[in-house]
Design a protein around this motif. Structure first.
Motif, PDB file in Angstrom:
ATOM      1  N   VAL A   1      35.261  38.397  33.771  1.00 16.47           N
ATOM      2  CA  VAL A   1      34.957  37.163  34.506  1.00 16.47           C
ATOM      3  C   VAL A   1      33.745  36.449  33.914  1.00 16.47           C
ATOM      4  N   MET A   2      32.713  37.222  33.552  1.00 16.59           N
ATOM      5  CA  MET A   2      31.508  36.610  33.004  1.00 16.59           C
ATOM      6  C   MET A   2      31.809  35.900  31.690  1.00 16.59           C
ATOM      7  N   LYS A   3      32.841  36.344  30.996  1.00 19.62           N
ATOM      8  CA  LYS A   3      33.195  35.717  29.718  1.00 19.62           C
ATOM      9  C   LYS A   3      34.276  34.659  29.905  1.00 19.62           C
ATOM     10  N   GLY A   4      34.457  34.233  31.182  1.00 14.24           N
ATOM     11  CA  GLY A   4      35.359  33.126  31.459  1.00 14.24           C
ATOM     12  C   GLY A   4      36.831  33.471  31.451  1.00 14.24           C
ATOM     13  N   LYS A   5      37.125  34.769  31.441  1.00 13.00           N
ATOM     14  CA  LYS A   5      38.539  35.153  31.439  1.00 13.00           C
ATOM     15  C   LYS A   5      38.997  35.458  32.857  1.00 13.00           C
ATOM     16  N   LYS A   6      40.277  35.666  32.993  1.00 14.24           N
ATOM     17  CA  LYS A   6      40.847  36.046  34.280  1.00 14.24           C
ATOM     18  C   LYS A   6      40.528  37.507  34.547  1.00 14.24           C
ATOM     19  N   PHE A   7      40.432  37.841  35.829  1.00 15.93           N
ATOM     20  CA  PHE A   7      40.182  39.246  36.152  1.00 15.93           C
ATOM     21  C   PHE A   7      41.484  40.020  36.022  1.00 15.93           C
ATOM     22  N   GLU A   8      41.578  40.806  34.951  1.00 18.47           N
ATOM     23  CA  GLU A   8      42.756  41.658  34.757  1.00 18.47           C
ATOM     24  C   GLU A   8      42.258  43.041  34.446  1.00 18.47           C
ATOM     25  N   LEU A   9      42.830  44.018  35.117  1.00 15.40           N
ATOM     26  CA  LEU A   9      42.385  45.379  34.850  1.00 15.40           C
ATOM     27  C   LEU A   9      42.997  45.865  33.548  1.00 15.40           C
ATOM     28  N   PRO A  10      42.202  46.526  32.730  1.00 17.12           N
ATOM     29  CA  PRO A  10      42.720  46.998  31.440  1.00 17.12           C
ATOM     30  C   PRO A  10      43.743  48.132  31.607  1.00 17.12           C
TER      31      PRO A  10
ATOM     32  N   THR B   1      47.694  45.493  42.044  1.00 11.48           N
ATOM     33  CA  THR B   1      48.188  44.210  41.544  1.00 11.48           C
ATOM     34  C   THR B   1      47.790  44.009  40.087  1.00 11.48           C
ATOM     35  N   GLY B   2      46.688  44.664  39.656  1.00  8.96           N
ATOM     36  CA  GLY B   2      46.266  44.596  38.255  1.00  8.96           C
ATOM     37  C   GLY B   2      45.466  43.355  37.914  1.00  8.96           C
ATOM     38  N   GLU B   3      45.557  42.314  38.743  1.00  7.97           N
ATOM     39  CA  GLU B   3      44.758  41.110  38.509  1.00  7.97           C
ATOM     40  C   GLU B   3      44.507  40.441  39.850  1.00  7.97           C
ATOM     41  N   ALA B   4      43.547  39.514  39.864  1.00  7.55           N
ATOM     42  CA  ALA B   4      43.231  38.836  41.114  1.00  7.55           C
ATOM     43  C   ALA B   4      42.690  37.458  40.811  1.00  7.55           C
ATOM     44  N   GLU B   5      42.761  36.598  41.807  1.00  7.32           N
ATOM     45  CA  GLU B   5      42.126  35.292  41.686  1.00  7.32           C
ATOM     46  C   GLU B   5      40.631  35.532  41.531  1.00  7.32           C
TER      47      GLU B   5
ATOM     48  N   ILE C   1      38.246  33.994  42.821  1.00  8.80           N
ATOM     49  CA  ILE C   1      37.518  33.852  44.079  1.00  8.80           C
ATOM     50  C   ILE C   1      37.478  35.188  44.842  1.00  8.80           C
ATOM     51  N   THR C   2      38.584  35.915  44.814  1.00  9.92           N
ATOM     52  CA  THR C   2      38.632  37.239  45.433  1.00  9.92           C
ATOM     53  C   THR C   2      37.645  38.175  44.744  1.00  9.92           C
ATOM     54  N   VAL C   3      37.635  38.069  43.415  1.00 10.13           N
ATOM     55  CA  VAL C   3      36.768  38.912  42.607  1.00 10.13           C
ATOM     56  C   VAL C   3      35.293  38.570  42.867  1.00 10.13           C
TER      57      VAL C   3
END
Lengths: 211, 10
Positions: free
Chosen positions: A202-211, A141-145, A147-149
């Motif tokens: 995530v720690m830097k407040g961004k969305k979890f997106e795979l590079p 999916t390349g990204e996730a909510e 909460i899942t992360v």
């Protein structure tokens, strides 16, 4: 009991709570791999097969029951109540290879050739790879909510904290279980890439997106 | 070697 182990077990409980909270609050199991959840159910039943026949402590007894019950409840929720919200088309990891590989590993690496020891060893090896369908799904999916992360992160912390626990027990308790330690290190290595992306995004407040 | 192995971890 030392703080690493207690912290690891608590992180494990937190991960289960996060997962169930996510599914019930969103009324959705989207983004969660039912295959990983089924593998965890198998892991706990085989690991704790002696929960009613061998007494260790009230702590382990209660925790074992929580892990078995919550993993079955999660699978049940995903399979029944929230079946329509699942993503079977992206949850396609072939878990038969993980199960087959774990059977082979248990046959080679075990403490004793007894049924209980073989299923214990099987559960250890299976746990070390049980997150793979979930990570595979995340990659597709390349990204996730978040909460899942957070769920995956808490689960990873649980196993990662067991490593200093084994170091501690090796030094102070003269206790060393090579099977649990090697499988635990493998499991933490599987998480390492995920941890890196988690930290970067995530720690830097961004969305979890795979590079 | 002990008769039964004590697995006290979760």
């Amino acid at each position: 009991m030392n703080l690493f182990r207690l912290g690891g077990d608590l992180a494990h409980l937190v991960s289960i709570f996060i997962l169930l909270q996510k599914i019930t609050a969103n009324k959705s199991a989207a983004g969660i791999s039912i295959k990983t959840q089924i593998l965890y159910s198998i892991v706990y039943v085989t690991r704790y097969i002696d929960v009613f026949t061998k007494w260790i402590s009230l702590y382990t007894f209660v925790m074992k029951l929580i892990f078995i019950a919550s993993s079955f409840y999660t699978v049940w929720l995903m399979h029944n109540t929230y079946k329509s919200t699942q993503n079977p088309q992206i949850d396609t990891f072939k878990i038969r290879y993980l199960i087959g590989g774990s059977i082979i590993m248990a046959a080679i690496f075990n403490h004793k050739l007894t049924f209980n020891e073989l299923v214990w060893s099987f559960s250890i090896w299976l746990e070390s790879v049980a997150i793979l369908p979930q990570l595979f799904m995340l990659q597709r999916t390349g990204e996730a909510e978040n909460i899942t992360v957070h769920y995956i992160f808490a689960l990873g912390i649980y196993r990662a904290l067991y490593i200093p626990n084994w170091v501690y027990r090796w030094i102070f308790d003269q206790y060393f279980d090579y099977i649990a330690t090697v499988a635990g290190i493998i499991q933490t290595l599987i998480y390492s890439d995920f941890f890196y992306v988690y930290y970067q995004r995530v720690m830097k407040g961004k969305k979890f997106e795979l590079p | 070697e002990p008769e039964t192995i004590q697995h006290d971890e979760l």
